[in-house]
Design a protein around this motif. Sequence first.
Motif, PDB file in Angstrom:
ATOM      1  N   THR A 176       0.828  -1.197   0.000  1.00  0.00           N
ATOM      2  CA  THR A 176       0.000   0.000   0.000  1.00  0.00           C
ATOM      3  C   THR A 176       0.867   1.253   0.000  1.00  0.00           C
ATOM      4  O   THR A 176       1.991   1.260   0.517  1.00  0.00           O
ATOM      5  N   THR A 183      -0.091   3.859   5.454  1.00  0.00           N
ATOM      6  CA  THR A 183       0.230   2.895   4.405  1.00  0.00           C
ATOM      7  C   THR A 183       1.564   2.235   4.731  1.00  0.00           C
ATOM      8  O   THR A 183       2.225   2.569   5.720  1.00  0.00           O
ATOM      9  N   PRO A 227      -9.317   5.817  -0.554  1.00  0.00           N
ATOM     10  CA  PRO A 227      -8.268   6.805  -0.271  1.00  0.00           C
ATOM     11  C   PRO A 227      -8.857   8.210  -0.279  1.00  0.00           C
ATOM     12  O   PRO A 227      -9.914   8.446  -0.880  1.00  0.00           O
ATOM     13  N   ASN A 246      -4.295   2.677  -1.064  1.00  0.00           N
ATOM     14  CA  ASN A 246      -4.388   2.300   0.352  1.00  0.00           C
ATOM     15  C   ASN A 246      -4.943   0.904   0.570  1.00  0.00           C
ATOM     16  O   ASN A 246      -4.914   0.385   1.686  1.00  0.00           O
ATOM     17  N   ASP A 274       2.914  -4.278   5.148  1.00  0.00           N
ATOM     18  CA  ASP A 274       1.453  -4.274   5.163  1.00  0.00           C
ATOM     19  C   ASP A 274       0.877  -5.278   6.151  1.00  0.00           C
ATOM     20  O   ASP A 274      -0.271  -5.123   6.585  1.00  0.00           O
ATOM     21  N   SER A 284      -6.847   1.636   5.721  1.00  0.00           N
ATOM     22  CA  SER A 284      -6.026   0.863   4.786  1.00  0.00           C
ATOM     23  C   SER A 284      -6.146  -0.608   5.141  1.00  0.00           C
ATOM     24  O   SER A 284      -6.320  -0.961   6.312  1.00  0.00           O
TER      25      SER A 284
END
Length: 801
Positions: free
Chosen positions: A267, A529, A582, A277, A547, A568
Amino acid sequence: MDLQSLRVMYMIPEHHQSSASVYSDTDNAADDVNVLSDDERTKVPLRSPRRKSTAPRRFRSEFSMDDDEYSPSNSVTSVNSLASLLKEKLQSIPHKIRKKPTDYKLRAFVGLMFLAVAFFVGFAYVLYHQQALTKAYFQRVQFNEPKRLIRVFNKDDVEILKATLAVGIQGGKKAFPCLAEHRLKDGSECMEWLHNLRLYLKCLPHDPGVDNTTCYSVHWKALRHDVSPNDCFDWSDTKVHWFGAGQSINLTWPLDTGSIDYTPFITGDMQKSQWGNVVTRYLINSKGAAIIVDEETPLHISVNRENKEICLKAKYDDFAFANKLTEFPEMRYNICTSRDIRSLHSSIHSHRRAPLWDGLKPDDMRTLESLISEPVWQIAPRFKHELQDATISKYTDDVINLGFLKQGHVLINEFWQNEIGDLSVDTVRFATLNETVDKLHRRGFKVAFTIQPFISTESKNFAETVQKRLLINERNSDRRIPALTRFKSLASAGVLDITNNRSVPWILEKLQAVMDKYYIDSFYFDLGTAYDMPHYYRCEKLLINPDQYKTVFTKTFEKTLNIIGVSSAVSLPRPPIFVSLPPFESTWEALRLVIPTMLTYGISGFPFTMPGAVGGDIYWPGSEQFLPSSKGSMDTNSNNTTQENGIELPERELYMRWLQMATFLPVMKFTHLPSKYNDERVLEMAKNLTLLRQKLVTPLLLKYKREALEEGLPLIRPLWLVADVDVALPVQDEFAIGDEIVVAPVLHKGDTTREVYLPAGLWQDGIDGSLRKGNRWMHEYKVPVDRVAYFLRKPDDLRFK
């Protein structure tokens, strides 16, 4: 004169007979006869073969006669005159001249025939050779080893996926069977390109009686550190579209209409040519083939980098995939096929075996339904000092004064704290927050606080988290020293190590104290992110990629805290958590990104999505994002812009069109109220749209909420989930709620007409109530500035009533 005398008088010496033409030889003598007419042929007797002349060839003309060639049998004994004979000879000359090109044509024809036969024999040999090198696996898969070309077919023997494997491999192209010690005992085929790559290919077991989906596993192992498995899926010679993965400034809907160079699949900020995101390792094409990549693969993706193809590469780096789970990079993914894109998508995302409603408490279900049926009021002033008790009270008073909008959730920005990471209310600005929250509850509002895992270096908790080693530290450094990063307006911040067992009770204790004192209803997780993580991050427990942090953070608290949304995600959070789109700038260009982004998130496996605020989102100063400006606004002399607390409101027409679209989305989020424009047209339109949502849209969304919880189908769907035609595949400015309503908002400034595609069936026009035939385009469809185009599906026999 008697006949004999005539013969003597007209006897022609042999040397005056016509000799052979310079254009022919003695073999052509018979041709001289053939060119005569039938009548003439009866007048000329057969001639005996000529004797070879001893005179040099160069001294004989066409009409010369040599003595040694004379004989009575060669003389003309008919009554024809010398002129007749000359005429015959002259007539034969053009024929002989024309005959030679005819010979060349015949020779050319024979040559061409020979070349054609040679070509077809060679082509047949090459084709046979290629077929001999192409092996069939599992009935539906063909693999050509020298070219490393794989083709996948459906049950109708239609090619639905083609890929070139191991792109850029060095050395020999020949594959060899794996050694016995390298084979797996799971029925997989194994082949190896020596000292480069090893491939495992197998068909995954499934029950054909349950669904029509068949999946194949592809597993690459690099055998050297400088080798990266790299497979490219080509669509250059087929009319196919790809969907899924994620969004970027260069990638919209469908995915294949844009381009992006090899980028780590994590992301980021889509405005910086990174992925957005929300990303998911799932791609599906319009012919009914899908690619699902394993989460442990250090994945890089490119789209249309040089050719019309999507390429997957497994590669370690020093940030996104710095934690090496294997010595050399490996890439695992499944290729799944079905009869069409709709059945394949439904099968992959089905939650029938583990439905999303399993384990939901009554409070969770009520929260889910309230987010659909009631607005989210996002209070986001420009500066921290502007957010106070009075700000919240005044904003909610304005909502109540509107009289037609429901109360819903009041979402308060992270600056309910003095510094991000304090996890306690700023009592200077919120001296009477208890009273304010109580007032909101009595009016029917719910209050949600935004929290982040980031701890500002200016926060009162920073020293404590460093002392207790609760923060992520830096690789190859002292574990007592935290790794720092930037986040929004924070120039320097640490990140809570959620994999550290000591950090979870610490943050829960802080949040519980806030809930007990102020009766906060829920929280919104602003997780940033992957690029908001410290570059050389190191957690207590090894992460696959940055992530994975947000997944662990959400799952840690989703059962202990009431969470209404996350900013996210890379995996589906537990309902009633909505995944946010986003942030979008307040421009027409941003408005056109909302629908394709929501469609992408929906088919990527996130059925509950939360769009941004009507008219665009507000950003804090100091962040790397943008602030609202006059960009995209109309001439100020036309009174189309208005100021509120120093912030320029979105352009009036833009706000109206955005509100029309948002009326049909799962969640309506407001920052700017329609009353701020002091325009009766805007206010009247808002009232009509609110009534439309309450009577029509909300019941439909709640109805399809059950399908989302049961089967994973999104609330907002692309037209190809409704219409079984290829023309619906690239449509990115329309959407459907379930299969009962199609929405086509106006997305361009100044437009009052647009093109509308209606799927097959009978539809009722939402503007004038007329019936419309589906399976067609409607051109120049009129949409006034205060109306929105939508169409309701009706029974096919309604037109006869």
